[in-house]
Design an enzyme around this catalytic site. Structure first.
Site: not given
Length: 474
Positions: A206-207, A210, A212, A214, A330, A332, A335, A348
């Site tokens: 999926l993506g 930094g 790892g 998903v 965080d 944004k 997230n 997240d």
């Protein structure tokens, strides 16, 4: 270091020793003060083949106890072999508590001979030095929330730092009931996750980031998103930070259950790579949906409004759920994840931390994403709920305009400055792709966003007020 941060191998060693001859029972009853009902629950766990000490550590760890506290209790039990395992995780000044190993005959000879060459160093003075060291350990020290240092008095008489579930701290049987029924996130075998992703098939990705990769998988007949953490060979410290953030995320996602907070289904630590397992969100992240090229997938104004309200509802819940607010740290658009009905869920929680009841606290290290962070945090390291409010204001600007939070193509590269300092008609910034053309909704999102990104933290509203203002748009 908190108990739940203790590395797996060291925790396993401690459990093996304390499981033997049921040493954990003394630790649980005499020193940790658990009641008989809780001990029965733990014993039932051991009958199913699980380590009773491991379950005890989970119970105690959920109350935010630290490794140094455990170190002190083991001292009272005179379990020096377990203390040796934990030695590297406590400050050097506490190492003196470990009973010294018996000296060899040769060492005794050396000590005796040294008495003749150094007559001023006698037994009386040695005892005096030892007492001074003990006095030093018992001296009250200022608590540092950043490195989790505590005074010995606090270690022996710990005060609760955070209470993720509403229960009486005196009734440990209630605690164990909560933990046993739903309070502990389950551990999932690595092999199950491997099968669920068709052996980590690249087409299931999926993506990447930094931390790892998903993957999308199907586990227990349920679609899931699996974050597999991968260590960079050239940066092992980065991997340690990833693990720390993942443990933090597990802790808070377990503590905060809400319709607008991403559910976590489990974790895996028995394979080559640690994994976290979440509910799969077919709608993707808000950041991608706001910039999607497929016109059929562009968010309409009613949906954007609903996403803003739902995200604010989840964020104010974090700030008000307990006596002390949980600050996400965080917030944004990347997230904020959307389900198949575009209902938002905040994810997240790797940078989340418990905040002060009022004003702010100072932290030692800055984390987060620059375009979403206010000056008082970036320059003064002042951390409060108003940091989340500021970040959410930038997200409201993104929802209203469809613009990125940072762009080299703009004179004002940060979206916050681009909106606040815009000299033309603000309507020129309205996302032209959004269906419905709701002028009123756009203006309200911009106006509320401007309140959130005020330069002075004291002039920003709390998230409860932001949520109520957004609801009034309807």
């Amino acid at each position: 270091m908190y108990i739940y941060d203790l590395p797996y191998l060291e925790q396993r060693e401690c459990c093996n020793i304390l499981d033997e001859n049921n040493l954990w029972v003394e630790l649980a009853t005499v020193h940790m003060k658990f009641d008989e009902d809780t001990i029965k629950v733990i014993k039932r766990k051991s009958q199913s083949g699980k380590s009773p000490t491991e379950f005890l550590f989970t119970l105690w760890g959920n109350q935010n106890h630290t490794v140094i506290e455990l170190f002190m209790l083991l001292k009272q039990m005179e379990k020096y072999n377990v203390m040796e395992i934990l030695k590297k995780f406590v400050m050097p000044k506490y190492h003196i508590l470990i009973k010294p190993v018996a000296c060899s005959s040769k060492e005794i000879e050396n000590v005796n001979s040294s008495r003749h060459t150094a007559p001023n160093v006698n037994l009386e003075q040695s005892v005096k030095i030892l007492n001074v060291s003990r006095m030093d350990m018992n001296r009250e020290v200022e608590i540092s929330r950043e490195n989790n240092e505590s005074s010995v008095g606090e270690i022996l008489n710990p005060k609760p730092r955070f209470q993720p579930v509403h229960y009486s701290r005196q009734t440990f049987s209630d605690i164990s009931s909560v933990v046993e029924s739903a309070g502990v996130i389950p551990q999932i075998p690595y092999e199950d996750l491997q099968r669920s992703t068709d052996n980590w098939n690249r087409f299931a990705i999926l993506g990447k980031g930094g931390f790892g990769t998903v993957f999308k998988g199907t586990w227990k007949c349920t679609e899931v998103a699996i974050k597999r953490m991968e260590q960079k060979e050239d940066n092992p410290e980065s991997h340690n930070e990833q693990m720390k953030q993942s443990i933090t995320e597990l802790r808070w996602l377990n503590a905060c259950r809400h319709d607008n907070i991403l559910p976590v289904y489990g974790y895996s630590i028995d394979g080559p790579q640690p994994c976290l397992v979440y509910q799969y969100m077919p709608g993707g992240c808000l950041e991608h949906r706001l910039r999607v090229r497929d016109i059929a997938k562009v968010l309409t104004w009613p949906v954007r409004q609903s996403i803003a309200i739902g995200s604010a509802r989840g964020l104010q819940f974090l700030h008000t759920n307990t006596d002390k607010p949980l600050i996400h740290g965080d917030i944004k658009s990347a997230n904020i994840l959307l389900d198949r009905n575009d209902i938002p869920r905040i994810g997240d929680f790797g940078l989340a931390r418990e905040g002060p009841q009022s004003n702010y606290t100072k932290i030692s290290k800055i984390h987060g994403t620059r375009p979403y962070l206010p000056d008082e945090f970036l320059r003064g390291k002042k951390f409060s709920t108003k940091v989340d409010t500021y970040s959410f204001g930038v997200v409201l600007f993104e929802i209203a305009t469809g613009l990125a939070s940072y762009s080299e193509k703009r004179t004002n590269k940060f979206l916050r400055d681009h909106i606040v300092d815009y000299e033309g008609d603000i309507m020129e910034l309205k996302d032209p792709r959004a269906a419905g053309g709701d002028v009123f909704c756009f203006r309200r999102l911009i106006d509320i966003g401007k309140l959130c990104v005020n330069r002075k933290a004291k002039d920003r509203p709390e998230m409860v007020e932001v949520f109520k203002a957004l609801e009034k748009i309807i």
